[in-house]
Design a protein around this motif. Structure first.
Motif, PDB file in Angstrom:
ATOM      1  N   MET A  36      71.588  30.970  -1.493  1.00 29.17           N
ATOM      2  CA  MET A  36      71.579  29.550  -1.165  1.00 29.17           C
ATOM      3  C   MET A  36      71.800  29.387   0.333  1.00 29.17           C
ATOM      4  N   ASN A  37      71.132  28.405   0.895  1.00 32.31           N
ATOM      5  CA  ASN A  37      71.273  28.085   2.312  1.00 32.31           C
ATOM      6  C   ASN A  37      72.000  26.754   2.468  1.00 32.31           C
ATOM      7  N   HIS A  38      72.841  26.688   3.480  1.00 29.32           N
ATOM      8  CA  HIS A  38      73.493  25.436   3.855  1.00 29.32           C
ATOM      9  C   HIS A  38      72.749  24.900   5.072  1.00 29.32           C
ATOM     10  N   LEU A  39      72.241  23.682   4.948  1.00 25.28           N
ATOM     11  CA  LEU A  39      71.532  23.052   6.056  1.00 25.28           C
ATOM     12  C   LEU A  39      72.299  21.822   6.516  1.00 25.28           C
ATOM     13  N   ILE A  40      72.352  21.646   7.812  1.00 31.55           N
ATOM     14  CA  ILE A  40      72.921  20.441   8.409  1.00 31.55           C
ATOM     15  C   ILE A  40      71.750  19.670   8.996  1.00 31.55           C
ATOM     16  N   ILE A  41      71.574  18.444   8.528  1.00 28.93           N
ATOM     17  CA  ILE A  41      70.466  17.600   8.955  1.00 28.93           C
ATOM     18  C   ILE A  41      71.040  16.408   9.706  1.00 28.93           C
ATOM     19  N   SER A  42      70.614  16.220  10.935  1.00 27.31           N
ATOM     20  CA  SER A  42      71.010  15.020  11.670  1.00 27.31           C
ATOM     21  C   SER A  42      69.744  14.217  11.935  1.00 27.31           C
ATOM     22  N   PHE A  43      69.884  12.892  11.863  1.00 27.40           N
ATOM     23  CA  PHE A  43      68.700  12.049  12.033  1.00 27.40           C
ATOM     24  C   PHE A  43      69.077  10.709  12.638  1.00 27.40           C
ATOM     25  N   ILE A  44      68.055  10.065  13.187  1.00 28.59           N
ATOM     26  CA  ILE A  44      68.181   8.707  13.706  1.00 28.59           C
ATOM     27  C   ILE A  44      66.833   8.026  13.487  1.00 28.59           C
ATOM     28  N   PHE A  84      61.224   9.190  12.336  1.00 27.83           N
ATOM     29  CA  PHE A  84      62.551   9.803  12.333  1.00 27.83           C
ATOM     30  C   PHE A  84      62.648  10.767  13.502  1.00 27.83           C
ATOM     31  N   LYS A  85      63.792  10.746  14.174  1.00 28.18           N
ATOM     32  CA  LYS A  85      64.154  11.832  15.071  1.00 28.18           C
ATOM     33  C   LYS A  85      65.113  12.671  14.242  1.00 28.18           C
ATOM     34  N   ILE A  86      64.746  13.903  13.984  1.00 27.11           N
ATOM     35  CA  ILE A  86      65.514  14.706  13.045  1.00 27.11           C
ATOM     36  C   ILE A  86      65.715  16.114  13.579  1.00 27.11           C
ATOM     37  N   GLN A  87      66.883  16.659  13.290  1.00 29.12           N
ATOM     38  CA  GLN A  87      67.185  18.039  13.666  1.00 29.12           C
ATOM     39  C   GLN A  87      67.786  18.719  12.452  1.00 29.12           C
ATOM     40  N   ILE A  88      67.346  19.941  12.198  1.00 31.86           N
ATOM     41  CA  ILE A  88      67.812  20.692  11.036  1.00 31.86           C
ATOM     42  C   ILE A  88      68.354  22.031  11.522  1.00 31.86           C
ATOM     43  N   GLU A  89      69.573  22.337  11.123  1.00 32.12           N
ATOM     44  CA  GLU A  89      70.212  23.595  11.501  1.00 32.12           C
ATOM     45  C   GLU A  89      70.699  24.293  10.244  1.00 32.12           C
ATOM     46  N   LYS A  96      77.807  16.753   1.734  1.00 34.40           N
ATOM     47  CA  LYS A  96      78.630  15.828   2.522  1.00 34.40           C
ATOM     48  C   LYS A  96      77.700  15.032   3.420  1.00 34.40           C
ATOM     49  N   SER A  97      78.164  13.857   3.796  1.00 37.98           N
ATOM     50  CA  SER A  97      77.355  13.079   4.732  1.00 37.98           C
ATOM     51  C   SER A  97      78.210  12.055   5.449  1.00 37.98           C
ATOM     52  N   SER A  98      77.691  11.633   6.578  1.00 34.97           N
ATOM     53  CA  SER A  98      78.257  10.527   7.328  1.00 34.97           C
ATOM     54  C   SER A  98      77.062   9.733   7.829  1.00 34.97           C
ATOM     55  N   LEU A  99      76.899   8.520   7.310  1.00 36.53           N
ATOM     56  CA  LEU A  99      75.739   7.689   7.604  1.00 36.53           C
ATOM     57  C   LEU A  99      76.222   6.351   8.153  1.00 36.53           C
ATOM     58  N   ILE A 131      69.969   0.467  14.287  1.00 36.22           N
ATOM     59  CA  ILE A 131      69.598   1.884  14.184  1.00 36.22           C
ATOM     60  C   ILE A 131      70.413   2.486  13.048  1.00 36.22           C
ATOM     61  N   PHE A 132      69.772   3.355  12.262  1.00 31.10           N
ATOM     62  CA  PHE A 132      70.471   4.054  11.189  1.00 31.10           C
ATOM     63  C   PHE A 132      70.515   5.527  11.561  1.00 31.10           C
ATOM     64  N   ALA A 133      71.708   6.104  11.558  1.00 35.68           N
ATOM     65  CA  ALA A 133      71.874   7.499  11.973  1.00 35.68           C
ATOM     66  C   ALA A 133      72.781   8.201  10.981  1.00 35.68           C
ATOM     67  N   GLY A 134      72.610   9.497  10.890  1.00 38.60           N
ATOM     68  CA  GLY A 134      73.463  10.221   9.972  1.00 38.60           C
ATOM     69  C   GLY A 134      73.413  11.714  10.148  1.00 38.60           C
ATOM     70  N   VAL A 135      74.372  12.329   9.472  1.00 38.61           N
ATOM     71  CA  VAL A 135      74.453  13.775   9.380  1.00 38.61           C
ATOM     72  C   VAL A 135      74.690  14.082   7.909  1.00 38.61           C
ATOM     73  N   VAL A 136      73.897  15.013   7.378  1.00 39.28           N
ATOM     74  CA  VAL A 136      73.983  15.369   5.967  1.00 39.28           C
ATOM     75  C   VAL A 136      74.060  16.886   5.852  1.00 39.28           C
ATOM     76  N   GLU A 137      74.981  17.370   5.023  1.00 34.05           N
ATOM     77  CA  GLU A 137      75.029  18.791   4.696  1.00 34.05           C
ATOM     78  C   GLU A 137      74.461  18.959   3.299  1.00 34.05           C
ATOM     79  N   ILE A 138      73.493  19.864   3.175  1.00 40.60           N
ATOM     80  CA  ILE A 138      72.926  20.140   1.858  1.00 40.60           C
ATOM     81  C   ILE A 138      72.926  21.644   1.607  1.00 40.60           C
TER      82      ILE A 138
END
Length: 165
Positions: A1-9, A69-74, A33-36, A42-49
């Motif tokens: 399983m992979n843990h991804l952190i997604i940030s977006f605006i 979307f401006k999005i970054q995935i790590e 987890k998330s913080s939206l 503007i709607f922005a957030g960070v999501v861990e999946i």
């Protein structure tokens, strides 16, 4: 399983979370987890999946292709941690330029790691000037906690610090 952190605006509109959660579910991802937040239209957030290794590439591509979307995935990696205390600080002070820098610098210089910061600005009841309020979660080595709290309390006469563990 992979843990991804997604940030977006993106521009705020109905259905953003629904769109994200549908894509994540389609690729067998689990929203951890998330913080939206919506701020000034503007709607922005960070999501861990967490998602299966076999789905990571397709999930990442579909998220990256979201229109407007401006999005970054790590991909997150596990890091061994030192025994630390986790503290929640509720801070209130007269608002002023540089207050976040003062607080973060004090936490850092006293051995703390700022894990989460949620702040607001609101009008002080009966006075009309602006108040800075923040809820801060920090991790710190047990030996550093007392000095850090003292340093925060000494930042300014008007800074109130409420602490919970």
């Amino acid at each position: 399983m992979n843990h991804l952190i997604i940030s977006f605006i993106t521009a705020d509109r109905p259905g953003i979370v629904d769109s994200l959660s549908n894509i994540i579910g389609k690729h067998q991802g689990n929203w951890q987890k998330s913080s939206l937040h919506q701020m000034s239209g503007i709607f922005a957030g960070v999501v861990e999946i967490v998602c299966p290794n076999s789905s990571t590439s397709a999930l990442s591509k579909e998220l990256a292709d979201l229109e407007n979307f401006k999005i970054q995935i790590e991909q997150a990696t596990s890091v061994a941690s030192v025994t630390e205390s986790q503290l929640i600080l509720e801070l209130t002070a007269n608002d002023r330029a540089g207050i976040v820098q003062e607080i973060s610098s004090t936490i850092h210089s006293n051995g703390g790691n700022l894990l989460k910061l949620v702040s607001t600005q609101e009008s002080a009841p009966h006075f009309g000037h602006e108040l800075f309020k923040a809820k801060v979660t920090i991790a710190a080595n047990d030996a550093d906690v007392d000095n850090m709290i003292s340093a925060l309390e000494n930042l300014a006469d008007d800074l109130m610090v409420d602490i919970s563990r």
